[in-house]
Scaffold this active site. Structure first.
Site, mmCIF file in Angstrom:
data_model
loop_
_atom_site.group_PDB
_atom_site.id
_atom_site.type_symbol
_atom_site.label_atom_id
_atom_site.label_comp_id
_atom_site.label_asym_id
_atom_site.label_seq_id
_atom_site.Cartn_x
_atom_site.Cartn_y
_atom_site.Cartn_z
ATOM 1 N N HIS A 192 31.257 32.275 37.921
ATOM 2 C CA HIS A 192 30.419 33.392 37.477
ATOM 3 C C HIS A 192 28.973 32.954 37.231
ATOM 4 O O HIS A 192 28.068 33.782 37.217
ATOM 5 C CB HIS A 192 31.041 34.096 36.276
ATOM 6 C CG HIS A 192 32.174 34.965 36.695
ATOM 7 N ND1 HIS A 192 33.474 34.533 36.657
ATOM 8 C CD2 HIS A 192 32.197 36.194 37.259
ATOM 9 C CE1 HIS A 192 34.246 35.495 37.160
ATOM 10 N NE2 HIS A 192 33.495 36.509 37.519
ATOM 11 N N ARG A 299 30.217 44.642 36.848
ATOM 12 C CA ARG A 299 30.939 43.695 35.966
ATOM 13 C C ARG A 299 30.468 43.916 34.531
ATOM 14 O O ARG A 299 29.420 43.400 34.136
ATOM 15 C CB ARG A 299 30.627 42.254 36.362
ATOM 16 C CG ARG A 299 31.242 41.768 37.657
ATOM 17 C CD ARG A 299 30.929 40.289 37.847
ATOM 18 N NE ARG A 299 31.686 39.698 38.917
ATOM 19 C CZ ARG A 299 31.243 39.562 40.169
ATOM 20 N NH1 ARG A 299 30.040 39.977 40.497
ATOM 21 N NH2 ARG A 299 32.005 38.996 41.078
ATOM 22 N N ARG A 335 34.044 48.340 36.476
ATOM 23 C CA ARG A 335 35.238 47.528 36.242
ATOM 24 C C ARG A 335 35.370 47.283 34.748
ATOM 25 O O ARG A 335 34.411 46.879 34.092
ATOM 26 C CB ARG A 335 35.123 46.190 36.956
ATOM 27 C CG ARG A 335 36.362 45.366 36.615
ATOM 28 C CD ARG A 335 36.374 44.008 37.179
ATOM 29 N NE ARG A 335 35.375 43.127 36.622
ATOM 30 C CZ ARG A 335 35.135 41.927 37.139
ATOM 31 N NH1 ARG A 335 35.791 41.520 38.200
ATOM 32 N NH2 ARG A 335 34.223 41.139 36.587
ATOM 33 N N GLU A 434 43.487 40.994 43.177
ATOM 34 C CA GLU A 434 42.949 39.628 43.122
ATOM 35 C C GLU A 434 43.997 38.626 42.666
ATOM 36 O O GLU A 434 43.708 37.455 42.440
ATOM 37 C CB GLU A 434 41.708 39.582 42.230
ATOM 38 C CG GLU A 434 41.855 40.244 40.877
ATOM 39 C CD GLU A 434 40.566 40.238 40.060
ATOM 40 O OE1 GLU A 434 39.608 39.541 40.419
ATOM 41 O OE2 GLU A 434 40.527 40.938 39.036
ATOM 42 N N ASN A 457 37.349 36.344 45.163
ATOM 43 C CA ASN A 457 36.982 35.149 44.386
ATOM 44 C C ASN A 457 38.202 34.627 43.644
ATOM 45 O O ASN A 457 38.469 33.431 43.616
ATOM 46 C CB ASN A 457 35.885 35.485 43.364
ATOM 47 C CG ASN A 457 34.650 36.048 44.023
ATOM 48 O OD1 ASN A 457 34.464 35.860 45.218
ATOM 49 N ND2 ASN A 457 33.834 36.762 43.274
ATOM 50 N N ASP A 458 38.924 35.544 43.040
ATOM 51 C CA ASP A 458 40.147 35.129 42.344
ATOM 52 C C ASP A 458 41.328 35.007 43.295
ATOM 53 O O ASP A 458 42.134 34.088 43.165
ATOM 54 C CB ASP A 458 40.481 36.121 41.219
ATOM 55 C CG ASP A 458 39.673 35.813 39.979
ATOM 56 O OD1 ASP A 458 39.614 34.638 39.594
ATOM 57 O OD2 ASP A 458 39.072 36.734 39.414
ATOM 58 N N ARG A 468 38.251 27.957 41.109
ATOM 59 C CA ARG A 468 37.006 28.387 41.750
ATOM 60 C C ARG A 468 35.762 27.766 41.137
ATOM 61 O O ARG A 468 34.682 27.840 41.702
ATOM 62 C CB ARG A 468 36.900 29.927 41.739
ATOM 63 C CG ARG A 468 36.788 30.522 40.368
ATOM 64 C CD ARG A 468 37.005 32.036 40.395
ATOM 65 N NE ARG A 468 35.778 32.790 40.426
ATOM 66 C CZ ARG A 468 35.702 34.096 40.166
ATOM 67 N NH1 ARG A 468 36.804 34.778 39.865
ATOM 68 N NH2 ARG A 468 34.557 34.728 40.202
ATOM 69 N N CYS A 505 35.203 43.295 46.870
ATOM 70 C CA CYS A 505 34.021 43.016 46.051
ATOM 71 C C CYS A 505 33.867 41.532 45.749
ATOM 72 O O CYS A 505 32.972 41.142 45.007
ATOM 73 C CB CYS A 505 34.044 43.845 44.770
ATOM 74 S SG CYS A 505 35.516 43.580 43.786
HETATM 75 C C1 PEP Z 1 36.793 38.600 42.351
HETATM 76 O O1 PEP Z 1 37.619 37.961 41.715
HETATM 77 O O2 PEP Z 1 36.660 38.514 43.582
HETATM 78 C C2 PEP Z 1 35.884 39.521 41.650
HETATM 79 C C3 PEP Z 1 35.078 40.312 42.307
HETATM 80 O O3 PEP Z 1 35.857 39.482 40.292
HETATM 81 P P1 PEP Z 1 35.146 38.302 39.480
HETATM 82 O O4 PEP Z 1 34.353 37.463 40.457
HETATM 83 O O5 PEP Z 1 34.279 38.919 38.457
HETATM 84 O O6 PEP Z 1 36.293 37.537 38.905
HETATM 85 MG MG MG Z 2 38.026 38.463 39.685
#
Ligand code: PEP
Ligand code: MG
Length: 577
Positions: A192, A299, A335, A434, A457-458, A468, A505
């Protein structure tokens, strides 16, 4: 001249002087002070002690009411450390003698204490080390916090921040400060911190492993956030090469910007939605500037950061209302709170977990804090009459969680109805996909969700067992892994079979390498950092759905991430030609 290779976290090239921020262990740089600065240093120390005391007492009160008096008494030992005359006097007397900064001296004295205690064969005293450690960190944080914040704001010129690590909230705090780029030793591409850097348009290189050891304050740096390269004290020739590269990048982004308002229409007439990810309401003008027709991921957890209290329902409402109105008639997907993982909030005092990404995070956290969750849901509902708001839940792992969240939403709707407060009765409610268990049961979830948004991402970190945020395993973090692609395809197919739309996303949705593949798989919406929008729209306009489908079919038949990456790079070149 030294060249460091790290992970490209946020694009752009910047040059500037290094500004090092000490990490929160006890290795604080040795910094001399003038004798006339001693009284100010003593004052800083006293203020840090008072502030720390206040924090511990607040914490104690909260724990007493949440868990009971006995648990709260654990912190009495912390307060005793703060009152330890020997420790305080040693710091002050060394400060008067050594002419070094109070942060450095305090860190040295602490190290000595910890060393002495750990050599004593007494279980009780050994246990006190943890208390000293804990309070020591707090005091240091308060000492450094004051010094750093003050100096970052006071700087006349923009600097490159160099730090072992930066939390997402540290990065968020750079918002309006004199920071032109940053570099860290640790961290991954989709941490993040990296995401926040993109939102703030600050070029960043993370995971260099050794930046803080190699770079000294005031070294002159080139930061290439697009390639993940840092050059320390470059020669004139290298500097010129990067100046040219910076101009080229700027020229390219200006070119894409010219067409930003053209739709993302394939050559054979399919329109896909290209929308933005935001972290703060004040990013809305940037979204519009880059041709974003909506927000696919807001977010909201950053709302809670860098403040001592919790945002009220009214504050939530005003923020959502503003974004809804500004983006109208385009959609805005809010979200709900995704706290935990690498995003911590001091207000909640979340205990340190061994595996925070697998722990008390996101929707799981919200279920145990229904008051906080409901307050946010009510605010979203109330704001929904001012534009086209949609809602989505993070980290849904199965149908029961989706139902539980929806039941709580129904309670909120009922409360508002009883009070005759208006809201959009047909607000769309989606699930983020995710977690692999959600991806594999997408057919079940699709029957009770209005839409999906794939959080790669997750999803990638959970599917491939790769943290990550950890630079050591970043080479394994592969969006192109066939396991990830199969999950993505499964989610898209399940959504379409159940007549709902599906977006993405995660950062994968703005990675040029994968756009043609995702398009061919049938993804309906791509949500990304604003800066990426013009370029991705341009790419989508360069291909037909028919070609994209062929590319996707072939990519899905490949057996490794390496093959997929090479194939997609080749296709990308062909299309761009
Ligand atoms: C993700 O996990 O891809 C996502 C968009 O949420 P975040 O990156 O905030 O965990
Ligand atoms: Mg996520």
């Amino acid at each position: 001249m030294i060249r460091l290779k790290g992970i490209a976290a946020a694009p752009g090239i910047k040059t500037g002087l290094a500004y090092k921020i000490g990490r929160e262990d006890f290795s604080i740089p040795k910094q001399s002070i003038k004798p006339e600065e001693i009284p100010l240093q003593i004052q800083l120390f006293e203020e840090a002690l008072i502030q720390t005391r206040r924090e511990i007492i607040d914490l104690q009160k909260r724990i007493a009411s949440d868990l009971g008096q006995e648990e709260a008494e654990i912190f009495d030992a912390h307060l005793l450390v703060l009152e330890d005359r020997m420790l305080i006097e040693e710091v002050i007397s060394r400060l008067k003698k050594d002419n070094l900064s109070v942060a450095f001296i305090f860190s040295e004295v602490l190290k000595k204490y910890i060393d002495v205690f750990s050599k004593i064969e007494d279980e009780y005293l050994k246990e006190r080390i943890a208390d000293i450690n804990d309070v020591g960190r707090r005091i240091l944080r308060n000492l450094l916090g004051k010094e750093q914040k003050k100096s970052l704001v006071d700087l006349k010129e923009k600097v490159v921040v160099v730090s072992h690590d930066l939390s997402p909230s540290d990065t968020a705090a750079m918002h309006k400060q004199s920071v032109c780029a940053f570099i860290t030793d640790i961290g991954g591409k989709t941490s993040h911190t990296a995401i926040m850097a993109k939102a703030l348009e600050i070029p960043a290189v993370v995971g260099t492993e050794q930046a803080t050891q190699i770079i000294k304050s005031d070294d002159f740096l080139i930061v290439d956030g697009s390639m993940g390269i840092v050059i320390v004290n470059p020669d004139e020739e290298t500097l010129e090469i990067y100046r040219q590269e910076e101009l080229k990048l700027k020229g390219l982004s200006d070119k894409y910007l010219l067409d930003k308002d053209l739709p993302a229409l394939t050559k054979d007439g399919k329109i896909v939605e290209i929308v933005a990810n935001i972290e703060f309401p004040d990013e809305v003008p940037t979204v519009k500037l880059h041709g974003g027709l909506g927000i696919g991921l807001y977010r909201t957890e950053f709302f809670y950061m860098n403040r001592k209290d919790l945002p009220t329902e009214e504050e939530h409402f005003q923020a959502y209302k503003y974004v809804a109105q500004e983006m109208k008639p385009y959609p805005v997907i809010i979200r709900t709170l995704d706290l935990g993982g690498d995003k911590f909030l001091s207000q909640f005092e979340i205990p340190k977990e061994m595996q925070p990404f697998l722990g008390w995070r996101a929707i799981r956290f919200c279920f145990t804090k229904p008051d906080i969750f409901k307050l946010q849901l009510r605010a979203v509902l109330r704001a929904s009459v001012f534009g086209k708001l949609k809602l989505m839940y993070p980290m849904i792992s199965g149908i029961e969680e989706l139902r539980q969240a929806n039941n709580i939403l129904e309670e909120c709707k009922k409360e508002l109805k009883e009070k005759r407060v208006a809201f959009d009765e047909n607000i769309e409610v989606g699930a983020m996909v995710e977690v692999p268990s959600a991806a594999l049961t997408a057919d079940i979830l699709a029957k009770e969700a209005h839409f999906f948004s794939i959080g790669t991402n997750d999803l990638i970190q959970y599917a491939l067992a790769v943290d990550r945020t950890n630079e050591k395993v970043a080479y394994l973090y592969e969006p192109a892994h066939p396991a990830v692609l199969r999950m993505v395809k499964n989610v898209i197919d399940a959504a379409h079979q159940n007549n709902i739309w599906v977006g993405m996303c995660g950062e994968m949705a703005s990675d040029e390498t994968f756009i043609l593949l995702l398009l061919g798989l049938g993804l309906d919406e791509f949500s990304m950092p604003s800066l990426a929008i013009p370029q991705i729209k341009h790419l989508i306009r360069s291909i037909s759905m028919e070609e994209a489908k062929k590319i996707a079919d072939e990519a899905m038949s490949l057996t490794s991430a390496k093959e997929v990456n090479a194939f997609m790079q080749r296709k990308l070149k062909e299309v761009k030609r």
